[in-house]
Design an enzyme around this catalytic site. Structure first.
Site, PDB file in Angstrom:
ATOM      1  N   PRO A 243      -1.036   5.777   0.628  1.00  0.00           N
ATOM      2  CA  PRO A 243      -0.522   6.917   0.733  1.00  0.00           C
ATOM      3  C   PRO A 243       0.473   7.169   1.823  1.00  0.00           C
ATOM      4  CG  PRO A 243      -2.618   7.083   1.479  1.00  0.00           C
ATOM      5  CD  PRO A 243      -2.427   5.593   1.299  1.00  0.00           C
ATOM      6  N   ASP A 416       1.309   5.316   7.049  1.00  0.00           N
ATOM      7  CA  ASP A 416       0.182   5.424   6.420  1.00  0.00           C
ATOM      8  C   ASP A 416      -0.270   6.782   6.554  1.00  0.00           C
ATOM      9  OD1 ASP A 416      -1.993   5.423   4.952  1.00  0.00           O
ATOM     10  OD2 ASP A 416      -2.246   3.002   5.212  1.00  0.00           O
ATOM     11  N   HIS A 417      -0.544   7.742   5.822  1.00  0.00           N
ATOM     12  CA  HIS A 417      -1.102   9.000   6.025  1.00  0.00           C
ATOM     13  C   HIS A 417      -2.580   8.896   6.254  1.00  0.00           C
ATOM     14  CE1 HIS A 417      -0.309  13.205   6.462  1.00  0.00           C
ATOM     15  NE2 HIS A 417       0.714  13.171   5.567  1.00  0.00           N
ATOM     16  N   ARG A 418      -3.366   7.784   5.739  1.00  0.00           N
ATOM     17  CA  ARG A 418      -4.762   7.652   6.180  1.00  0.00           C
ATOM     18  C   ARG A 418      -4.829   7.504   7.696  1.00  0.00           C
ATOM     19  NH1 ARG A 418      -6.120   2.626   2.483  1.00  0.00           N
ATOM     20  NH2 ARG A 418      -4.219   1.917   3.590  1.00  0.00           N
ATOM     21  N   CYS A 420      -2.823   8.614  10.158  1.00  0.00           N
ATOM     22  CA  CYS A 420      -2.668   9.756  11.356  1.00  0.00           C
ATOM     23  C   CYS A 420      -1.704  10.935  10.021  1.00  0.00           C
ATOM     24  CB  CYS A 420      -1.529   9.584  12.077  1.00  0.00           C
ATOM     25  SG  CYS A 420       0.183   8.684  11.722  1.00  0.00           S
TER      26      CYS A 420
END
Length: 446
Positions: A243, A416-418, A420
């Site tokens: 994501p 990658d928004h997972r 940070c």
């Protein structure tokens, strides 16, 4: 006779593309002589032969794919006399096939052999029934009933790379083509006739203005190269699993641009723009190490490392490659610049070893060299971030209330928004910008 099969080329590769033959049928070869160049998903490599003797047959066409374990070349050791009954038919068959292959004769066959088992080389299996050729005075109408019958259940024998490629380019399935070969196989003429029939059936009157446009006809198709397959798999996995989000900012690199010519020792070249941006990004990663980490444990853990393996996107004739500079965080600006130049040259020559294309933890992509201002790049899986560098342009910029010309570049960070949130990613990007706009503040560490 000895048959050399394509060996395992490492890294779990299952196929290779034949780039160039270095020998021909009839040549005398010695042990370990290079017989061909093959392209894998990693690089272009020379293929040496483990046998010495006379080349009897070459399997595959230039540009075609060879699977691991498939036959590549047949070599005779010369132990049999050339006029013995066993050797003569084989030699005659190889010479006839070679002549047909070079001339593009309509007698060249298509297919992999019968369905009874894997074919061995290009020889017809002993004892195979051969269909008698049609009489010379037979008319096309007399053969029409047979040609009209579907042949999807007929085993197709693909022997000739020329005719196989012709069928592929014309969009013809050999299994649907009626054969006219003496042994019941499809010939080049059969493929051309099937293509003409398909074209005549697809032809329609010219549509009037305002009517729906007719469907376009595929004029050719091209298989993905091993490298393009590998890139496609990596990027598809990145898009499907990560994501991602993007932040970007314009940076004033005027001061860095002015200092760059003086950063080299006398008689040496100034460091490249990519090396400068990469070095300052590595300094910023010391404050924001999550962006050089990796998600492990099925997506439930985050692994942080004691350094950075820096991946650098390089455009080559074969496609995009990402060679790696190990422990780039420990290198000086001059060392990074030298490593970048060496990696770029090796990648463009197609000689990059597989071990130098893996294990990166952060990637830099300088697409500004292509005249591009900005891009939301795709993360190089399994990395969690990639820094993009746009071209450096002279633009009007407000400095202390006055509009002046400045050197401006756009930086983009895809993350990658997972791993940070946007604030963390923006903090990293601002740290890079501060270093680039005030390069002397960190120069002792560069």
């Amino acid at each position: 006779m000895q048959t050399f099969h394509l060996p395992d080329l490492g890294e779990g590769l299952t196929e290779a593309v034949l780039v160039r033959w270095a020998v021909a049928v009839g040549d005398e070869i010695v042990l370990d002589q290079v017989i061909a160049e093959v392209e894998t998903a990693k690089s272009i490599v020379d293929l040496p032969t483990p046998y010495a003797g006379t080349v009897l047959a070459l399997h595959g066409e230039e540009g075609g794919t060879i699977l691991t374990g498939a036959p590549v070349i047949e070599v005779g050791d010369g132990s049999a006399a050339p006029d013995t009954p066993a050797a003569a038919p084989h030699a005659a068959e190889h010479e006839a096939y070679r002549a047909e292959e070079q001339a593009g004769s309509g007698n060249v066959l298509i297919g992999y052999g019968t369905g009874a088992g894997p074919a061995k080389g290009r020889r017809r299996r002993a004892g195979t029934a051969v269909r008698q050729a049609a009489p010379a005075n037979a008319t096309p109408s007399s053969a029409a009933p047979e040609a009209a019958r579907p042949r999807s259940d007929r085993p197709v024998a693909v022997r000739s790379p020329i005719v196989r490629r012709l069928a592929r380019e014309l969009g013809i399935d050999p299994a649907t083509v009626a054969p006219s070969g003496t042994d019941g196989a499809v010939t080049r003429a059969d493929v051309l006739r099937a293509a003409e029939n398909t074209a005549s059936q697809a032809s329609e009157p010219v549509a009037p203005l305002g009517a729906e446009p007719s469907q376009l006809t595929v004029i050719s198709s091209e298989r993905f190269s091993p490298l393009r397959k590998a890139v496609s798999a990596t990027l598809s996995r990145s898009r499907s699993e990560i994501p991602e989000a993007t932040v970007w900012v314009d940076v004033d690199v005027t001061r860095l641009w002015e200092l760059r010519p003086d950063m080299a020792a006398p008689g040496e070249r100034a460091p490249s723009v990519t090396a400068l941006f990469a070095r300052y990004a590595l300094l910023a990663l010391e404050q924001y190490p999550l962006l050089a980490s990796r998600i492990v444990g099925g997506g439930t853990e985050l692994a942080l490392f004691d350094g950075v393996h820096l991946g650098v996107a390089v455009d080559t004739e074969r496609g995009l490659m990402v060679p790696v500079i190990p422990r780039a965080d420990t290198l000086s600006l001059a060392a990074i610049d030298g490593a970048l130049r060496e990696l770029a040259a090796t990648a463009r020559d197609g000689k990059m070893p597989p071990e130098r294309l893996r294990d990166s933890t952060f990637t830099v992509n300088n697409y500004g060299g292509f005249g591009v201002d900005g891009s939301a790049a795709i993360i190089n899986y399994p990395n969690v971030a990639i820094l993009g560098i746009g071209r450096i342009l002279e633009r009007p910029w407000v400095v202390e209330g006055a509009i002046v010309p400045r050197r401006i570049a756009q930086l983009s960070l895809v993350f990658d928004h997972r791993v940070c949130d946007g604030g963390y990613a923006a903090g990293f990007l601002r740290a890079v910008v501060d270093l680039l706009e005030h390069p002397l503040t960190a120069y002792p560490r560069v």
